[in-house]
Every structure is written in structure tokens, then in C-alpha cells.
Motif scaffolding. Sequence first.
Motif, PDB file in Angstrom:
ATOM      1  N   GLN A  18       0.837  -1.200   0.000  1.00 24.56           N
ATOM      2  CA  GLN A  18       0.000   0.000   0.000  1.00 24.56           C
ATOM      3  C   GLN A  18       0.871   1.249   0.000  1.00 24.56           C
ATOM      4  OE1 GLN A  18      -2.481   0.286   3.461  1.00 24.56           O
ATOM      5  NE2 GLN A  18      -3.305   2.232   2.795  1.00 24.56           N
ATOM      6  N   CYS A  19       1.837   1.256   0.901  1.00 28.60           N
ATOM      7  CA  CYS A  19       2.724   2.413   0.989  1.00 28.60           C
ATOM      8  C   CYS A  19       3.601   2.505  -0.255  1.00 28.60           C
ATOM      9  CB  CYS A  19       3.597   2.354   2.240  1.00 28.60           C
ATOM     10  SG  CYS A  19       2.686   2.832   3.727  1.00 28.60           S
ATOM     11  N   ALA A  20       4.009   1.355  -0.773  1.00 24.83           N
ATOM     12  CA  ALA A  20       4.883   1.369  -1.950  1.00 24.83           C
ATOM     13  C   ALA A  20       4.166   2.013  -3.126  1.00 24.83           C
ATOM     14  CB  ALA A  20       5.306  -0.051  -2.301  1.00 24.83           C
ATOM     15  N   GLU A  21       2.909   1.674  -3.267  1.00 21.25           N
ATOM     16  CA  GLU A  21       2.137   2.244  -4.377  1.00 21.25           C
ATOM     17  C   GLU A  21       2.037   3.754  -4.217  1.00 21.25           C
ATOM     18  OE1 GLU A  21      -1.240   4.023  -6.193  1.00 21.25           O
ATOM     19  OE2 GLU A  21      -1.225   3.581  -4.043  1.00 21.25           O
ATOM     20  N   GLU A  22       1.727   4.168  -3.000  1.00 24.95           N
ATOM     21  CA  GLU A  22       1.588   5.607  -2.778  1.00 24.95           C
ATOM     22  C   GLU A  22       2.924   6.329  -2.971  1.00 24.95           C
ATOM     23  OE1 GLU A  22      -0.387   6.934   0.792  1.00 24.95           O
ATOM     24  OE2 GLU A  22       0.545   8.909   0.620  1.00 24.95           O
ATOM     25  N   ALA A  23       3.980   5.699  -2.464  1.00 21.91           N
ATOM     26  CA  ALA A  23       5.301   6.327  -2.565  1.00 21.91           C
ATOM     27  C   ALA A  23       5.654   6.610  -4.024  1.00 21.91           C
ATOM     28  CB  ALA A  23       6.350   5.420  -1.941  1.00 21.91           C
ATOM     29  N   LEU A  24       5.342   5.634  -4.855  1.00 20.31           N
ATOM     30  CA  LEU A  24       5.635   5.782  -6.280  1.00 20.31           C
ATOM     31  C   LEU A  24       4.847   6.951  -6.876  1.00 20.31           C
ATOM     32  CD1 LEU A  24       7.479   3.857  -7.839  1.00 20.31           C
ATOM     33  CD2 LEU A  24       5.402   2.860  -8.847  1.00 20.31           C
ATOM     34  N   ARG A  25       3.603   7.005  -6.496  1.00 17.44           N
ATOM     35  CA  ARG A  25       2.700   8.023  -7.020  1.00 17.44           C
ATOM     36  C   ARG A  25       3.169   9.421  -6.585  1.00 17.44           C
ATOM     37  NH1 ARG A  25      -2.169   9.248  -5.428  1.00 17.44           N
ATOM     38  NH2 ARG A  25      -2.160   7.795  -3.680  1.00 17.44           N
ATOM     39  N   LEU A  26       3.540   9.528  -5.311  1.00 17.09           N
ATOM     40  CA  LEU A  26       3.961  10.826  -4.801  1.00 17.09           C
ATOM     41  C   LEU A  26       5.279  11.260  -5.442  1.00 17.09           C
ATOM     42  CD1 LEU A  26       2.974  10.784  -1.022  1.00 17.09           C
ATOM     43  CD2 LEU A  26       1.600  11.288  -3.040  1.00 17.09           C
ATOM     44  N   ARG A  27       6.133  10.283  -5.655  1.00 19.51           N
ATOM     45  CA  ARG A  27       7.411  10.632  -6.280  1.00 19.51           C
ATOM     46  C   ARG A  27       7.181  11.114  -7.712  1.00 19.51           C
ATOM     47  NH1 ARG A  27      13.003   7.760  -5.094  1.00 19.51           N
ATOM     48  NH2 ARG A  27      13.031   9.409  -3.560  1.00 19.51           N
ATOM     49  N   ASP A  28       6.247  10.489  -8.415  1.00 23.57           N
ATOM     50  CA  ASP A  28       5.911  10.973  -9.757  1.00 23.57           C
ATOM     51  C   ASP A  28       5.348  12.381  -9.701  1.00 23.57           C
ATOM     52  OD1 ASP A  28       6.763   8.706 -10.894  1.00 23.57           O
ATOM     53  OD2 ASP A  28       4.763   7.836 -11.251  1.00 23.57           O
ATOM     54  N   ALA A  29       4.571  12.615  -8.658  1.00 26.81           N
ATOM     55  CA  ALA A  29       3.948  13.937  -8.528  1.00 26.81           C
ATOM     56  C   ALA A  29       5.004  15.023  -8.352  1.00 26.81           C
ATOM     57  CB  ALA A  29       2.973  13.953  -7.355  1.00 26.81           C
ATOM     58  N   VAL A  30       6.083  14.683  -7.652  1.00 28.01           N
ATOM     59  CA  VAL A  30       7.153  15.666  -7.463  1.00 28.01           C
ATOM     60  C   VAL A  30       7.685  16.137  -8.818  1.00 28.01           C
ATOM     61  CG1 VAL A  30       9.491  16.023  -6.559  1.00 28.01           C
ATOM     62  CG2 VAL A  30       7.798  14.808  -5.194  1.00 28.01           C
ATOM     63  N   GLY A  31       7.677  15.208  -9.771  1.00 26.94           N
ATOM     64  CA  GLY A  31       8.144  15.559 -11.106  1.00 26.94           C
ATOM     65  C   GLY A  31       7.294  16.612 -11.791  1.00 26.94           C
ATOM     66  N   LEU A  32       6.087  16.822 -11.282  1.00 26.04           N
ATOM     67  CA  LEU A  32       5.208  17.816 -11.893  1.00 26.04           C
ATOM     68  C   LEU A  32       5.429  19.217 -11.336  1.00 26.04           C
ATOM     69  CD1 LEU A  32       1.924  15.718 -11.903  1.00 26.04           C
ATOM     70  CD2 LEU A  32       3.217  16.444 -13.901  1.00 26.04           C
ATOM     71  N   LEU A  33       6.186  19.295 -10.250  1.00 24.60           N
ATOM     72  CA  LEU A  33       6.482  20.619  -9.699  1.00 24.60           C
ATOM     73  C   LEU A  33       7.540  21.268 -10.577  1.00 24.60           C
ATOM     74  CD1 LEU A  33       6.674  19.769  -5.911  1.00 24.60           C
ATOM     75  CD2 LEU A  33       5.037  21.308  -6.971  1.00 24.60           C
ATOM     76  N   HIS A  34       7.423  22.531 -10.760  1.00 25.09           N
ATOM     77  CA  HIS A  34       8.426  23.228 -11.569  1.00 25.09           C
ATOM     78  C   HIS A  34       8.421  24.682 -11.134  1.00 25.09           C
ATOM     79  CE1 HIS A  34       5.348  25.320 -13.865  1.00 25.09           C
ATOM     80  NE2 HIS A  34       4.654  24.228 -13.684  1.00 25.09           N
ATOM     81  N   PRO A  35       9.510  25.358 -11.365  1.00 25.42           N
ATOM     82  CA  PRO A  35       9.543  26.776 -11.011  1.00 25.42           C
ATOM     83  C   PRO A  35       8.503  27.532 -11.824  1.00 25.42           C
ATOM     84  CG  PRO A  35      11.720  26.004 -11.697  1.00 25.42           C
ATOM     85  CD  PRO A  35      10.756  24.899 -11.985  1.00 25.42           C
ATOM     86  N   GLU A  36       8.011  28.594 -11.244  1.00 28.25           N
ATOM     87  CA  GLU A  36       6.978  29.355 -11.936  1.00 28.25           C
ATOM     88  C   GLU A  36       7.547  30.051 -13.158  1.00 28.25           C
ATOM     89  OE1 GLU A  36       3.954  30.605 -10.166  1.00 28.25           O
ATOM     90  OE2 GLU A  36       4.496  30.246  -8.084  1.00 28.25           O
ATOM     91  N   ASP A  37       6.737  30.083 -14.197  1.00 30.98           N
ATOM     92  CA  ASP A  37       7.120  30.928 -15.325  1.00 30.98           C
ATOM     93  C   ASP A  37       6.772  32.348 -14.903  1.00 30.98           C
ATOM     94  OD1 ASP A  37       7.472  28.615 -16.682  1.00 30.98           O
ATOM     95  OD2 ASP A  37       5.426  28.591 -17.469  1.00 30.98           O
TER      96      ASP A  37
END
Lengths: 419, 270
Positions: A90-109
Motif C-alpha cells: 500500500q505504501c509502496a504504491e503511494e510512494a511511487l505516485r507521490l514521487r511521480d507527482a514531485v516531477g510535476l512541480l516546476h519553477p513558476e514561469d
Amino acid sequence: MNGPADPPQEGYEELRPGGPARIPGPRGAADDLDPRHAPEPLPEPPAAPEPPPPPRTHAVLKSLLGAWALAACSAEETQAVEDHLTECAQCAEEALRLRDAVGLLHPEDSLDLKPLLRSRVLEDCLGKRPARIPVPPWANPYDTETARLDALLRDFGDSEWQTPVRLKWFEEERRQSRRTTVAGVIGHLLTVDGLVATALGLDDPLGPEAPSDATGRTEHYWSSAEQPITRQIREPWREQGHTLLRTVSFAGRGVGELSVDYGPFALPLGDAFLERAFECWVHAWDIAEAVDYPYDPPSGPHLHRMIDLAARLLPSALAHRRRAGLAAPVRGLVAAGAPGRTLHLEIEGAGGGSWDIALDSPAAKPSAEHTVAQIALDGAEFCQLAAGHISPEEAAVGQHGDREAIRDVLFAAASLSRL
Amino acid sequence: MACPLSEVVKEVAASNPRTGSAAGRVRLYPCAASGPIVHTPHRAYHGERSSWAAFPQNGREPASGDYIRGVDTRLGAVMPKDVPPRWDRRMQQRLARGEAAALGELYDRFASLVHSLAHRVLGDETAADRITREVFGYIWQNPDAYDPKQGSLRSWVARITQGHAVARLRQAELGRGSREELEQKVRRATAAARADYIVTSMPAPLRAALELAYFKRRDYRQAAADLRISEDEARRRLRLGLQLLSTANVLPQEDSAPPGYGPPGYGTPR
């Protein structure tokens, strides 16, 4: 939820360094040489088998997943989480998802919307489907200028709202200035716009007991508002602006003639909206200068209307100064409506044009035959002058003809400004 | 998106959510407009500070092992709503009536959202300008296409923008690579735009925590100290913020335009 001072919870914060249960990892003996690492002797020799730390619960490890994905927890916690992930799907699945989500953060234009886009988009829309309830044309410059200033304010942080701004105007034959902040300027705009609101029967933002002249209102507001005035002022200012536009859209045709009382003078509503647009631009300019940001003049057609308003106000400003003994006396009486001495005003650049200014009295008719002087200046220069940002002596003016008439007109233009 | 996150941080820091009165009303300043990303008006979060603290994750585990669903139910409770739905309905009526002043207000509220989402998908300013024109043109000509029951006006505007921007992307990329590559590009652009939308719509305290951890590289203990919240709360905000963000990665049904702007599991088939 517990505050920072609350005792640790869930049995895991006790593991922080210094806590009794903390067992150092398999460190070299060198650590013991450093007194900071060995404040008290350990009960057991370091080589002895250590009891494992009490295992963190599933709930605690799970609560760490966000921090883990962001690499925002300690090395030891990271290890504990990663160990847990091997055994908890359960945690492994979430961990993966959250780590992918970090990839969506980016500095503001930091992408500014071009101010011109607004007019283009609105024009485009209205071309596709004409408005049944249009904004009166004389209110368009106000709509545009308030939107432009609002866009400038959009990205301001708290500190920028407190940036000092020097407001300048021309009074008693010299330049005056007054220090306020960006927020104070918006408060000033809000209170004077309030004159237009009350003329339309809307609520006065200062309440029913507020002074009725423009300057008095601003002083009243600045002295009575909770200090410092903050960015909170933006919303009421914007909202009132929107309400004004909406109200005049619904009012009948004649509403443009409704008189707006500024105290020492009055303007028909249509002109009052232009005057407010002009002041909005001038103060946006002040603000932009204070925060060191570029700010363009209004579009040519809007600038033209503003200059036209100033040109129309010049004869009465001149008469006012003459009555106060500040301008040369009339050279001869001119019957109302009869042609009189005239100054030809040529404004260059976008929004420019030419105007004939009656010199003898507001009632006199300007006439080409009676032209005694000509002046030419840039549109922005003329607006600076009328805004009291430059004095009549320093305005860059091409001139020809009666010098006294020229001086009187330039001073009259500067006298249009006020706080 | 031109909202400096740092400003949000300052605002949150100035008001301790657990004690400060401003907490529940923390606005997503300077992006004045925000709405829930979830189409659940009945679950609307009304900005009381208790709602923040009473967030169900606090001490309670979701019942099932399906975490996405568990998260989603909470999203409705946590996404703030600083524009009342009444404003949305009223705006729609005014647009339908052909009120030009309403069009100006609509632009003032949503232009930066539309432009930045379009820019995120297309990566080109001129193209983003064009999409902005198209989107407002569409709304002005079809105000009745908005159904307040389906969600906020803001989310509708975002959906239309994405639809237009993705269509433009497809058109621009046509024939430039394999169909698969195109689809991948579209998926990536869509997720990026959704993520931007989620970040700008998420409660300021969550944004603030993410900003500290990601951009300022603070660990959660430092973030907790900066925000004057407990470490427990800091971990919670980071996790929740990422959970919200992760819904952007969940793909909508193949080409089921309009792509869902709420998390999946809320009316959108997964």
C-alpha cells in the motif's frame, strides 16, 4: 495536531538525538573523541549488540511518505521508509505516485500577460457577438487603465505594497509632493473613484460622513485608515471599479451628462470617467516607477481622449487663474460665442492631434484667425505637465508667438493637477 | 503561472492555522480566483478554520486500501472555495445577457489562468495568446454551455482551455512523429497543465509547505519551524499536497473530452 511545544507523539520523535532511547549507529570510535558526541558514557560498550529501535508504526511511516518523496526527511527516516516500502504494498504504491507527482512541480514561469491582449480579446469577442449591454465608449479608457494597473499589482508581494511612492502635483505655483506607499496610492484611487460612485447613487466607500472633495477625502482616508494600509485595499478598489462600469452600462443614454461633484469643480460623468482613467494611469506610472518596472502609456485612442479632456478644461483653468491674479488679464472683452484670441496646441505622438484653446474666456470661440501663439509638445510630455509631474518651466515645448499667452496656458495645464 | 509562491508562504507564516483567525481564510493570493478542483459543490469547503484541522486524514486512516479513492473523498473537503458558487452563476447570467462589463470581469479573473495553462501545454507565447482569444470567444458565445452543477466556473474555464490547447498541440505536431509519440506528448502536456491548475487551486498552506520543501530544499522539520506548525502537520501537508498533485497524472479516458478537471473517481470513469 500538536504544536511545536507539545510533547512528541507516536513514539517516534523520542528517537531524536539526545533522547534516552537513541542508539548511535555503528560509528567509528573516533566519535568518542569528540566531546559533543559523547556527553555521557554509554552504559554498554559500543561493540555490544544493540537492541533495535522500537519500530515505527505503519501510520508514522506513511505520514512520512510526502517528505520522503520530496527528500525532506533525515537519512535515517529515509532508510526506515524505504525498508517499509519493501514489505508494504500500500505504501509502496503511494510512494511511487507521490514521487511521480514531485516531477510535476516546476519553477513558476514569470510570464506577464501583455496588457494589450485584454483589449484584443475583448474586441475579438464583441466582434463575434455584439454586446446587448455595452460599456459606454467614454468608460472604456477607465476599464482599460484599471485593468492594466490591476495586472501590475497582481504579482506584488507584501513588501512591494509598502514601497514608498511620491505623489506629485502642481499647486501654489510650484511642484508639491507627498509620500505614501503603493497601498496608499490604491487607497487614494479608491476614495476619489468613490465620488463617481456616490454620483451614481452607489455606496460611498468612505461611509456617509466622508468629506465630499477629492483631496479632503484622500486625507480623511489616509488619516483614518488602519495603518499600514495593506494589499487588502486591492480588492475593494477593483470591485468598486467593476461596479462603476457595470452601473454605467445599465444606466440610460443621458447618464454621461450626470454631474460629478469634485468639490472645487464638477465634471459631467463621461469626463469624470476619463479623468479617473487619466489619474489611474498617472498613479500606475508612479507605482511602476517606485518599483522600477516599465509601464506604457495608454493606447493612442485612449490617450487622445484624455488629452482632449485636458484641452477642453484649459480655458476654464485659465479663467480661474486669472481671477486669482495668477494669469495675465484679458486683453479685451469678448462676447460669449464670439471668436477671441487663440492658442494653437499641437500634440505629437500616439494620441496626438491639435486643439485651439480660447484664451480670453471659456465662453469665447477659438478661431484660427485670432491665433496669437502656437505650442507643440509630445503627448507624454503634455500628460506629465497636466499631471503636475513636471513644472511648466521645465516642459519641453516648441513655441512660437505671444510668450505671455504660452506661459499662461502651460501654467493652466499644470494647475489641472492635484493630489 | 505568475503567482510567486513565496508570497503565499509569507501569508501562511503570518497566520498560524491552528490558532490564527486568518488561517481558514488564507487566500490563494495573488491568484485571486480559485475554486475546488473537485466537482462536489455539496462538499464545498467554506473557509472555516476548523475545516482545515478537521480534515479526515488527521488521525484517521481511509477505510479501504484504495488510496486514490481515499484521497479523493478528502479533496472535496480540503479544496478551498473563495469564490462563492453564486458568483459563478451570476457571471453566467450576465454573460448570457450580453453584458460587456461582465466579459471584462471574466477576463480579469481568469485570463492569467487561461494564458498560463495554454502556455504550459504549447510552450509558446503567441500560441497561448491565440488560445486565450479562442477560449474567451467561446465562453462569450456559449455562456450556457457552463453547468454550475458540474463544478466551478474556474474549473470549466480550465477544462475548455485545455481542450483548445491540446487540440492546437495535436494540430501543430501532426505528422512530426509517430502517433505514439504524439499521444505521449499530449499526455505529458495534459498532466503538466492539470498539475499547474491543481497547484494554483490548492489551499495556500499546502502550497507553502511544498514550496519550502521543493524549491527552498527545507526538510520537513525546518519547514515546520518556518511555518510555525508541528512536524506532524508539516509531514501531513507535504503528503497531502503531493497527493493532490498526483491526481494530475491519472490519465483521463482516452480522448474523453473534456478531460476531467476533478480527480478521478468523481464522476469520471477511471
